[in-house]
Write a protein that holds these residues in place. Structure first.
Motif, short mmCIF file in Angstrom:
data_model
loop_
_atom_site.label_atom_id
_atom_site.label_comp_id
_atom_site.label_asym_id
_atom_site.label_seq_id
_atom_site.Cartn_x
_atom_site.Cartn_y
_atom_site.Cartn_z
N ILE A 81 0.88 -1.17 0.00
CA ILE A 81 0.00 0.00 0.00
C ILE A 81 0.92 1.22 0.00
O ILE A 81 1.62 1.46 0.98
CB ILE A 81 -0.93 0.04 1.23
CG1 ILE A 81 -1.65 -1.30 1.42
CG2 ILE A 81 -1.92 1.19 1.10
CD1 ILE A 81 -2.61 -1.66 0.33
N PRO A 82 0.97 1.99 -1.09
CA PRO A 82 1.96 3.07 -1.21
C PRO A 82 1.52 4.35 -0.49
O PRO A 82 0.44 4.41 0.10
CB PRO A 82 2.02 3.28 -2.72
CG PRO A 82 0.61 3.00 -3.16
CD PRO A 82 0.12 1.87 -2.28
N GLY A 83 2.35 5.36 -0.61
CA GLY A 83 2.02 6.66 -0.04
C GLY A 83 0.92 7.35 -0.82
O GLY A 83 0.57 6.96 -1.94
N ALA A 116 1.38 6.89 3.94
CA ALA A 116 -0.07 6.81 4.06
C ALA A 116 -0.53 5.37 4.15
O ALA A 116 -1.53 5.06 4.82
CB ALA A 116 -0.74 7.51 2.87
N GLY A 117 0.20 4.47 3.48
CA GLY A 117 -0.11 3.05 3.59
C GLY A 117 0.07 2.53 5.00
O GLY A 117 -0.70 1.68 5.47
N GLU A 177 5.87 13.79 5.56
CA GLU A 177 4.65 13.93 6.37
C GLU A 177 4.06 12.58 6.78
O GLU A 177 2.85 12.39 6.80
CB GLU A 177 3.62 14.75 5.58
CG GLU A 177 4.12 16.15 5.25
CD GLU A 177 3.19 16.94 4.34
OE1 GLU A 177 2.19 16.36 3.87
OE2 GLU A 177 3.46 18.13 4.11
N GLY A 178 4.93 11.64 7.11
CA GLY A 178 4.47 10.32 7.51
C GLY A 178 3.89 10.32 8.92
O GLY A 178 4.07 11.27 9.69
N VAL A 228 3.47 -8.14 8.65
CA VAL A 228 3.18 -6.76 8.27
C VAL A 228 4.42 -5.92 8.48
O VAL A 228 5.05 -5.99 9.54
CB VAL A 228 2.01 -6.20 9.11
CG1 VAL A 228 1.69 -4.77 8.71
CG2 VAL A 228 0.78 -7.10 9.00
N PHE A 229 4.76 -5.10 7.49
CA PHE A 229 5.88 -4.17 7.62
C PHE A 229 5.36 -2.77 7.34
O PHE A 229 4.79 -2.51 6.28
CB PHE A 229 6.99 -4.52 6.61
CG PHE A 229 8.35 -3.94 6.97
CD1 PHE A 229 8.55 -2.57 7.04
CD2 PHE A 229 9.41 -4.78 7.24
CE1 PHE A 229 9.79 -2.05 7.38
CE2 PHE A 229 10.66 -4.27 7.58
CZ PHE A 229 10.84 -2.90 7.65
N SER A 230 5.55 -1.87 8.29
CA SER A 230 5.09 -0.49 8.16
C SER A 230 6.29 0.44 8.10
O SER A 230 7.13 0.42 9.00
CB SER A 230 4.19 -0.11 9.34
OG SER A 230 3.09 -1.00 9.45
N SER A 231 6.35 1.25 7.04
CA SER A 231 7.44 2.21 6.86
C SER A 231 6.88 3.62 6.87
O SER A 231 6.08 3.97 6.00
CB SER A 231 8.19 1.94 5.55
OG SER A 231 9.14 2.96 5.30
N ILE A 232 7.30 4.40 7.84
CA ILE A 232 6.87 5.80 7.90
C ILE A 232 7.56 6.59 6.80
O ILE A 232 7.04 7.59 6.30
CB ILE A 232 7.18 6.39 9.29
CG1 ILE A 232 6.12 5.92 10.31
CG2 ILE A 232 7.22 7.90 9.28
CD1 ILE A 232 6.17 4.47 10.68
N ALA A 233 8.72 6.13 6.37
CA ALA A 233 9.56 6.84 5.40
C ALA A 233 9.33 6.34 3.98
O ALA A 233 8.55 5.42 3.73
CB ALA A 233 11.02 6.66 5.79
#
Length: 377
Positions: A81-83, A116-117, A177-178, A228-233
């Motif tokens: 899920i992209p930005g 945003a993902g 703006e993550g 699940v992997f979440s990247s703020i960047a």
């Protein structure tokens, strides 16, 4: 004797079958899709696809909500899920497709959320999200806090996932703006922090100081049988660090690490923090006009400045300059695209080279084209 031969043949057959099964598993293509729906920023989608293509064992496609409803997840190993805009992505997917994604992960699929993902994967009260990563975003009212090349550090667990970076105290990657995450105390999902944000981003939107720093930058968790992997960047938007995205996908699928080319793994491209100030944003906007109406010399000065700041949006302005009337501008635009590893514009750079009539210009375009093509498979 005949019985002994039969036993030997049977054992040989079993051994060959097992080896063939192992080889097939090792050679299996990793099927990954990037969600291309309402709310996903176009450049974020392009960049995520390009980053995944750096891994020769991955086949990459984009998918829509219609594809998800038509059971495309049955033919995939992982999704990204992209930005963009998490709430719009939430609405675009809506309840049935969100549940299909959650079922896909729970059954063993992998999912990576970027910016945003990652918001969308969180469990943030009073926000449109899917409750997949156990985190909640805070200070949402100041989401437009700013962007730029930000500092981060890896935790010990993060160094295991990204061993190529394990000997570096400070690393740099694009942040835009993550979400600012903390643990959602009412959620049973436990996440692990792999990287920590070290930059204090607050230049825009009257955002408070000391909100982003010391918060999770990369976080991981299990969900059912999946991960699940979440990247703020935005590693996919950071030359030299794009390979982090396929590595994240590999983590979600519990697959062995793959070694990437030295041209791809290049954390030395950025060695300092470059956060866009309000005055920088005004200059950036002015330089966009220069790219439209300036002289050849002015356009080159503008590109020099925009590249030095790693301008988020300049890549979309620079692409057309490959076909500028002035050879020096065409060459500088090609260098910009090659230096920033912008693989989405590889077809444009090839076209510029193939259609170039001036010999010296064509030679210099070829130099930049070779650099960009060498990043690929």
């Amino acid at each position: 004797m005949r019985l002994l031969l039969s036993i030997i043949c049977l054992l040989f057959f079993v051994q060959c079958t097992q080896q063939q099964s192992v080889n097939q598993e090792q050679n299996k293509t990793i099927r990954v899709a990037v969600f291309d729906g309402h709310g996903g920023a176009q450049t974020c989608i392009w960049e995520a696809v390009a980053a995944l293509q750096l891994d020769s064992e991955m086949s990459v496609r984009t998918i829509t909500t219609a594809d998800i409803a038509n059971h495309v997840l049955d033919s995939l190993d992982a999704i990204i899920i992209p930005g963009g805009g998490g709430s719009r992505q939430f609405l675009n997917l809506n309840a049935l497709n969100q549940q299909r994604i959650k079922d896909f992960v729970a059954a063993g699929g992998g999912i990576v959320g970027i910016c945003a993902g990652a918001y969308l994967l969180s469990n943030t009260p009073d926000y449109t999200c899917m409750q997949l990563n156990g985190a909640q975003a805070i200070d949402i009212e100041h989401d437009n806090r700013g962007h730029g090349i930000s500092k981060f550090t890896l935790t010990d667990e993060g160094k295991k996932v990204f061993p190529e970076l394990s000997n570096r105290d400070i690393l740099y990657v694009m942040y835009y703006e993550g979400p600012v995450f903390i643990k959602n105390e009412n959620d049973t999902i436990l996440y692990e922090t792999l990287a920590i944000m070290e930059s204090d981003v607050h230049e825009e939107g009257n955002a408070p100081k000391n909100m982003t720093n010391n918060k999770p930058f990369f976080l991981t968790n299990s969900y059912g049988k999946g991960r699940v992997f979440s990247s703020i960047a935005h590693p996919e938007a950071t030359p030299g660090m794009m390979w982090l995205i396929p590595r994240m996908v590999r983590w979600t699928l519990n697959l062995p690490l793959k070694e990437y080319k030295s041209e791809v793994v290049n954390p030395d491209i950025f060695n300092r923090e470059i956060l866009m100030s309000v005055s920088d944003l005004k200059q950036e906007s002015a330089y966009y006009q220069t790219l439209l109406y300036g002289t050849a010399e002015e356009k080159i000065v503008a590109m020099d400045w925009l590249q030095s700041k790693h301008s988020w949006s300049a890549k979309r302005w620079v692409q057309g300059l490959l076909f500028d009337a002035t050879p020096t501008v065409r060459i500088r635009a090609a260098k910009y695209i090659a230096d920033t590893h912008y693989l989405h514009y590889l077809p444009d750079l090839r076209a510029a080279y193939n259609s170039e009539k001036e010999t010296q210009t064509k030679e210099q375009l070829k130099e930049q084209l070779d650099k960009l093509e060498n990043l690929g498979k």
